[in-house]
Design a protein around this motif. Structure first.
Motif, PDB file in Angstrom:
ATOM      1  N   THR A  91      45.727  38.847  50.649  1.00 40.15           N
ATOM      2  CA  THR A  91      45.007  38.678  49.393  1.00 40.15           C
ATOM      3  C   THR A  91      45.453  39.742  48.402  1.00 40.15           C
ATOM      4  N   GLN A  92      45.733  39.313  47.186  1.00 39.19           N
ATOM      5  CA  GLN A  92      46.069  40.249  46.118  1.00 39.19           C
ATOM      6  C   GLN A  92      44.814  40.526  45.315  1.00 39.19           C
ATOM      7  N   ARG A  93      44.588  41.786  44.995  1.00 40.63           N
ATOM      8  CA  ARG A  93      43.346  42.189  44.338  1.00 40.63           C
ATOM      9  C   ARG A  93      43.641  43.056  43.128  1.00 40.63           C
ATOM     10  N   VAL A  94      42.881  42.807  42.058  1.00 43.76           N
ATOM     11  CA  VAL A  94      42.959  43.622  40.849  1.00 43.76           C
ATOM     12  C   VAL A  94      41.555  44.121  40.542  1.00 43.76           C
ATOM     13  N   GLN A  95      41.404  45.414  40.294  1.00 48.26           N
ATOM     14  CA  GLN A  95      40.115  45.992  39.947  1.00 48.26           C
ATOM     15  C   GLN A  95      40.170  46.519  38.516  1.00 48.26           C
ATOM     16  N   ILE A  96      39.196  46.086  37.707  1.00 49.30           N
ATOM     17  CA  ILE A  96      39.169  46.449  36.288  1.00 49.30           C
ATOM     18  C   ILE A  96      37.822  47.080  35.972  1.00 49.30           C
ATOM     19  N   GLU A 204      31.202  44.572  40.844  1.00 48.07           N
ATOM     20  CA  GLU A 204      30.554  45.579  41.670  1.00 48.07           C
ATOM     21  C   GLU A 204      30.578  46.919  40.946  1.00 48.07           C
ATOM     22  N   ASN A 205      29.389  47.465  40.696  1.00 46.37           N
ATOM     23  CA  ASN A 205      29.285  48.811  40.119  1.00 46.37           C
ATOM     24  C   ASN A 205      30.151  48.985  38.876  1.00 46.37           C
ATOM     25  N   GLN A 206      30.001  48.049  37.947  1.00 46.23           N
ATOM     26  CA  GLN A 206      30.718  48.100  36.670  1.00 46.23           C
ATOM     27  C   GLN A 206      32.228  47.912  36.821  1.00 46.23           C
ATOM     28  N   VAL A 207      32.636  47.343  37.936  1.00 45.29           N
ATOM     29  CA  VAL A 207      34.053  47.055  38.164  1.00 45.29           C
ATOM     30  C   VAL A 207      34.207  45.562  38.423  1.00 45.29           C
ATOM     31  N   LEU A 208      35.102  44.916  37.684  1.00 50.65           N
ATOM     32  CA  LEU A 208      35.405  43.506  37.891  1.00 50.65           C
ATOM     33  C   LEU A 208      36.545  43.404  38.894  1.00 50.65           C
ATOM     34  N   ILE A 209      36.331  42.621  39.952  1.00 51.57           N
ATOM     35  CA  ILE A 209      37.334  42.459  40.999  1.00 51.57           C
ATOM     36  C   ILE A 209      37.865  41.036  40.950  1.00 51.57           C
ATOM     37  N   LEU A 210      39.167  40.916  40.791  1.00 52.70           N
ATOM     38  CA  LEU A 210      39.846  39.624  40.799  1.00 52.70           C
ATOM     39  C   LEU A 210      40.665  39.529  42.076  1.00 52.70           C
ATOM     40  N   GLU A 211      40.530  38.410  42.789  1.00 50.97           N
ATOM     41  CA  GLU A 211      41.258  38.233  44.039  1.00 50.97           C
ATOM     42  C   GLU A 211      41.919  36.868  44.066  1.00 50.97           C
ATOM     43  N   THR A 212      43.089  36.821  44.672  1.00 50.93           N
ATOM     44  CA  THR A 212      43.770  35.544  44.817  1.00 50.93           C
ATOM     45  C   THR A 212      43.044  34.695  45.846  1.00 50.93           C
ATOM     46  N   THR A 213      43.137  33.367  45.682  1.00 51.08           N
ATOM     47  CA  THR A 213      42.562  32.422  46.633  1.00 51.08           C
ATOM     48  C   THR A 213      43.686  31.774  47.419  1.00 51.08           C
ATOM     49  N   HIS A 214      43.350  31.221  48.579  1.00 54.12           N
ATOM     50  CA  HIS A 214      44.369  30.589  49.427  1.00 54.12           C
ATOM     51  C   HIS A 214      43.993  29.144  49.686  1.00 54.12           C
TER      52      HIS A 214
END
Length: 214
Positions: A91-96, A204-214
């Protein structure tokens, strides 16, 4: 998360469940909010809000949502586990993180050119002004499809185009729908649902987490 004041709101969602002969889809989960599709109708519900289809959001957090359907409460999670004989791709993850203005801004690139992107779940697609499109080498007047879009000042001329590549972190998408808006004063490029709908989203805690789906 800012909702665009100058682009028609259309939200695309995924992660399918069925309940009470209805098709319930959940992709975005946030504190006290959920992005849901009900029988193909796109809804952005807040806690205690009832959709036109009669589905009520009872509770929501970045992990799950509780929906009341025909008087019964059901818990929905973001996505589901799929077990196969082979290991799924990583899974690829981006935290903003939120900035001081409460917005989710992130660095990325479009067509290989570094840009700043403003996450906007209210934008149907990636959106930018004509000056930025020219910097990115997008020949919108020649290759784009002329359309009109709603803005804070009324209807504006725009062009539907394709961004060859859009990259945020390690996540890359190709041939992504975008809109170039004439006269748009905002300098930001909106990272809209034509990109975001291909990912899972949670906060989560003022952080947006984007994750790839499979």
């Amino acid at each position: 998360m800012r909702l665009s004041a100058w682009l028609v709101v259309v939200v695309a969602l995924s992660a399918t469940f069925a309940a009470a002969a209805r098709d319930i889809k959940v992709m975005g989960l946030f504190a006290d909010r959920a992005l849901v599709v009900i029988d193909g109708n796109q809804r952005f519900l807040r806690v205690n809000e009832t959709s036109p289809e009669g589905i009520k959001l009872i509770a929501a957090n970045p992990e799950r949502a509780i929906l009341e359907i025909d008087g019964k409460r059901e818990t929905y999670f973001l996505g589901s586990d799929i077990h196969t004989d082979t290991a799924p791709p990583a899974t690829q993850r981006v935290q903003i993180a939120r900035n001081n203005d409460g917005m989710y801004m992130t660095a990325g690139s479009i067509n290989g050119i570094p840009v700043s992107l403003l996450v906007d779940t209210g934008a149907t697609s990636i959106a930018m002004n004509t000056q930025m499109a020219q910097k990115l080498g997008i020949a919108f007047r020649h290759t784009g499809k002329p359309i009109n879009v709603s803005t804070a000042n009324g209807l504006a001329k725009a062009w539907k185009v394709k961004a060859k590549t859009v990259k945020v972190g390690e996540v890359v998408r190709h041939n992504v729908d975008a809109v170039v808006i004439e006269g748009a004063a905002t300098p930001e490029i909106l990272l809209g649902m034509s990109f975001l709908s291909t990912l899972k989203m949670r906060e989560e805690n003022q952080v947006l987490i984007l994750e790839t789906t499979h």
